[in-house]
Scaffold this motif. Sequence first.
Motif, mmCIF file in Angstrom:
data_model
loop_
_atom_site.group_PDB
_atom_site.id
_atom_site.type_symbol
_atom_site.label_atom_id
_atom_site.label_comp_id
_atom_site.label_asym_id
_atom_site.label_seq_id
_atom_site.Cartn_x
_atom_site.Cartn_y
_atom_site.Cartn_z
ATOM 1 N N LYS A 179 0.815 -1.214 0.000
ATOM 2 C CA LYS A 179 0.000 0.000 0.000
ATOM 3 C C LYS A 179 0.847 1.262 0.000
ATOM 4 C CE LYS A 179 -4.019 -2.150 2.189
ATOM 5 N NZ LYS A 179 -4.756 -2.368 3.443
ATOM 6 N N TYR A 195 -3.457 -6.193 5.633
ATOM 7 C CA TYR A 195 -2.365 -6.199 4.650
ATOM 8 C C TYR A 195 -2.882 -6.936 3.415
ATOM 9 C CZ TYR A 195 2.482 -5.751 3.212
ATOM 10 O OH TYR A 195 3.635 -5.370 2.571
ATOM 11 N N LEU A 233 -2.699 -10.990 3.677
ATOM 12 C CA LEU A 233 -1.897 -11.702 4.662
ATOM 13 C C LEU A 233 -2.724 -11.690 5.941
ATOM 14 C CD1 LEU A 233 1.558 -10.130 3.764
ATOM 15 C CD2 LEU A 233 0.880 -12.520 3.447
ATOM 16 N N TRP A 265 -0.307 -10.571 10.109
ATOM 17 C CA TRP A 265 0.182 -9.340 9.493
ATOM 18 C C TRP A 265 -0.819 -8.210 9.603
ATOM 19 C CZ3 TRP A 265 4.890 -8.983 6.735
ATOM 20 C CH2 TRP A 265 5.605 -10.187 6.673
ATOM 21 N N ARG A 288 4.964 -4.966 11.457
ATOM 22 C CA ARG A 288 3.835 -5.347 10.616
ATOM 23 C C ARG A 288 3.512 -6.829 10.718
ATOM 24 N NH1 ARG A 288 5.203 -1.426 5.459
ATOM 25 N NH2 ARG A 288 4.274 0.414 6.423
#
Lengths: 501, 501
Positions: A149, B144, B156, B188, B199
């Motif tokens: 992103k 994500y 994810l 994630w 993350r």
Amino acid sequence: MPPPNAASVLNILPPRFKPFSKSLLYSFSVPRNRTSISLLRCFSLYQNPIQSPSSPPPREKALGRSGALSPSPSAVENPTVVDVNPPRGTRDFPPEEMRLQSWLFQNFREVSRLFAFEEVDFPVLESEALFVRKAGDEITEQLYSFEDKGGRRVALRPELTPSLARLVIQKGKSVSLPLKWFAIGQCWRYERTTRGRRREHYQWNMDIIGVSGVLAEAELIFSIVTLFKRLGLTASDVGFKVSSRKVLQAVLQRYSIPEDKFGEVCVIIDKMEKIPMEEIEKKLIDIPISLEAIKGLLQVLSIKSLSKLEELLGAAGDAVADLKQLFSLAEQYGYSQWIQFDASVVRGLSYYTGIVFEGFDRQGNLRAICGGGRYDRLLSTFGGDDIPACGFGFGDAVIVELLKDRGLLPELTPQVDNIVFPLGEDLQGPAAMIASKLRQKGQSVDLVLETKRLKWVFKHAERINASRLILVGESEWQQGMVRVKNLSTREEHDLKLEELD
Amino acid sequence: MPPPNAASVLNILPPRFKPFSKSLLYSFSVPRNRTSISLLRCFSLYQNPIQSPSSPPPREKALGRSGALSPSPSAVENPTVVDVNPPRGTRDFPPEEMRLQSWLFQNFREVSRLFAFEEVDFPVLESEALFVRKAGDEITEQLYSFEDKGGRRVALRPELTPSLARLVIQKGKSVSLPLKWFAIGQCWRYERTTRGRRREHYQWNMDIIGVSGVLAEAELIFSIVTLFKRLGLTASDVGFKVSSRKVLQAVLQRYSIPEDKFGEVCVIIDKMEKIPMEEIEKKLIDIPISLEAIKGLLQVLSIKSLSKLEELLGAAGDAVADLKQLFSLAEQYGYSQWIQFDASVVRGLSYYTGIVFEGFDRQGNLRAICGGGRYDRLLSTFGGDDIPACGFGFGDAVIVELLKDRGLLPELTPQVDNIVFPLGEDLQGPAAMIASKLRQKGQSVDLVLETKRLKWVFKHAERINASRLILVGESEWQQGMVRVKNLSTREEHDLKLEELD
């Protein structure tokens, strides 16, 4: 009932050991028809009363207090029917699959321990740049990459070695060489055209960083031999084809082909039995490689004995010397019957520079089981100084297929020490106390959490393979006793709580 | 030297147990300044001779045969300087970090075994649809997610529970309830604004599918207590705040607020200490919730005792009955000093329907350590029939931070049984043979793969914590002997090969 995905264990090419030969064709010849499986599942779902709104729910539902929230707030709020299958090319691991995976990984870890390797891991998501190579490696052409992103190009790792190289450079002088590292990690690829083949697999890697001599490769191959033996495989089931990239390098030098074409040539040659020979030749001519050199290359690639290789290349070169030393070491390790020289083994990764090897099924039914080699130049492609290195990748797919074929897959059943069963809701507290007591002693306890019939409990005990049943009944409990039944001998007797161990 | 990433273990919010309170503020108050770390690293790289082309390479390089390939073909072909750091928000696991992770996971697995849970796993990459919820869960807002090359929306996984629910629906009648499953998986999130926060993290989940009674929640909380005890934590270090979503539900019913607003209200209330109160009120008014109802909600949320709750709601409702039963069971399990009622605990996942709980640090320095609850309605949001279920998520970040604070992190050193050291290249074969013999006995062997000085070998032995050094020297070997040195007692003597064990 085996899970629908059990059969598809076969369906991925382990990135680090791209198949060299007809093995790929084989893998195409057994495509899993995803569509039909899905339809089958939908059909059985419709047949399954739990999916049908008109029939009564087949099992105990959220009754009583838990059933008070109705209609379901979230269901009303967000009624989405999701696909119950894992995304294309991926797997669920229900308990029976997970037991198999844990058993396999346990073997990987135990062999790594015997060889004094330390475990490491890296992010499953890496910068795309780490995997992009110009030599045309199939592995990087099938990269599962995307833009995050924040606009960065990232990829689900197709193999572990580039991450390892990155970490070695990052660690710099803070680590002492040699490093002996192993990793077990999930790797991904994205393949657009075929259906039903797996997009992820797990790979066991062992790498030795900082050793230039052939003893390193000999040690790595021996570690795989050690694994094979643990799994019950012998030298008549599997073997290793061994060669050296230096063989090709010597031929290229003979024809004055620039060294910067080396990786590209290797990648093309690795595809020799996957695509028609005319195409291989065309690709080589495009590099450009002369027809004469191509003829020379093909001649060398057909050699299957070290003495013939020595005849052709002479004894002076590194290729022959390396290979001779490897075979001599294998003799002393005691695994020479597992390995054979085969000049056609090149491996598909452009970064290999020396010895290359692949483990193969002697019946010739399966793709390469594992593969590896020396990659003394990988670190400099990332801006580091080169450090000699070698390693291998060993996937979780082909080995399981092979063990299944040979009847060597173990029967892995759950194992529970105790079932504790309160005969009535009022006895849940005492049962919890007993469970707690036994767990403190290190025993596993399946506590029956609901009111069930004794018949159900016996059936359940069998299913989870419990050794002992502990019944908590009203009258026994009032005397501080429980009824204990040994589920293998069928003996039962009442025991005081403090006698329970 | 600790790896540069060691400190950032703190920096992710475990998705399943979103912090409720100032803990988030805390996490913002210690941002890791990624940029400065990177600069520091670059700086040290420039100072490190291995990175500087003008100074000689600091360690043994690929000499002799392995050095023949020069210049590096691949380096010439593809000279890319990659970032040696893992992508933003992710971690490498060098051996020292990996040992810690393995130790923690081993504890997760051992507790799960004591409670007779079976291990499962799911794809790390799932359909985005599995995680999209309309209630505004923070976890799904930080998904994500991306589009794969085939144009499918995938993500994810931010948590494991939706995959578990998907698998339970898929398995349908082929599995017998209840299921007791645990998983340890990487999760994630993608967060756009802050830098340096993680993350990814790993999460241990335990779930019970098919049990509607509170004994299930009691068992889950007890399993976490069991883990805490194994790790050396006591009830004065950590505790659990427990409430029930049914408390809020009762209040909403009192003010005639439609049930389909329930999840949304919970998600908003969960953010109460993260965003200003006016904003919370504004969000609730927008739903719409009347000012009177908001006042009622806030009053209930401040309650910290079950008897006060009973005063307010009456004894008839499920909320009070569930909670009373849980506290009674905790008494009998023997962990009542670990838990306390706190109506402000709501948890941030919209799918919870009953008991909710979170593990917290009594010093109040850290975010929630773990969290969970009952989610009897999740399966119907995916098109399945509902099955009562509850579970928890326990991340690998906060617990490590807590154990570090309390001095409870174990010293995890490598451990090797033998170093085998050939005194000269000619003795590599015999050394390999000896290594092979010892490994067959189950002993780990670090075989020295290069010509080194004895001084180096002793230093190396210390580094890898070896118990015994086996020297293979020319004259001893000719008599079928090796020199064996016990590295703790410093005793040494010559042994015949057949006496070595």
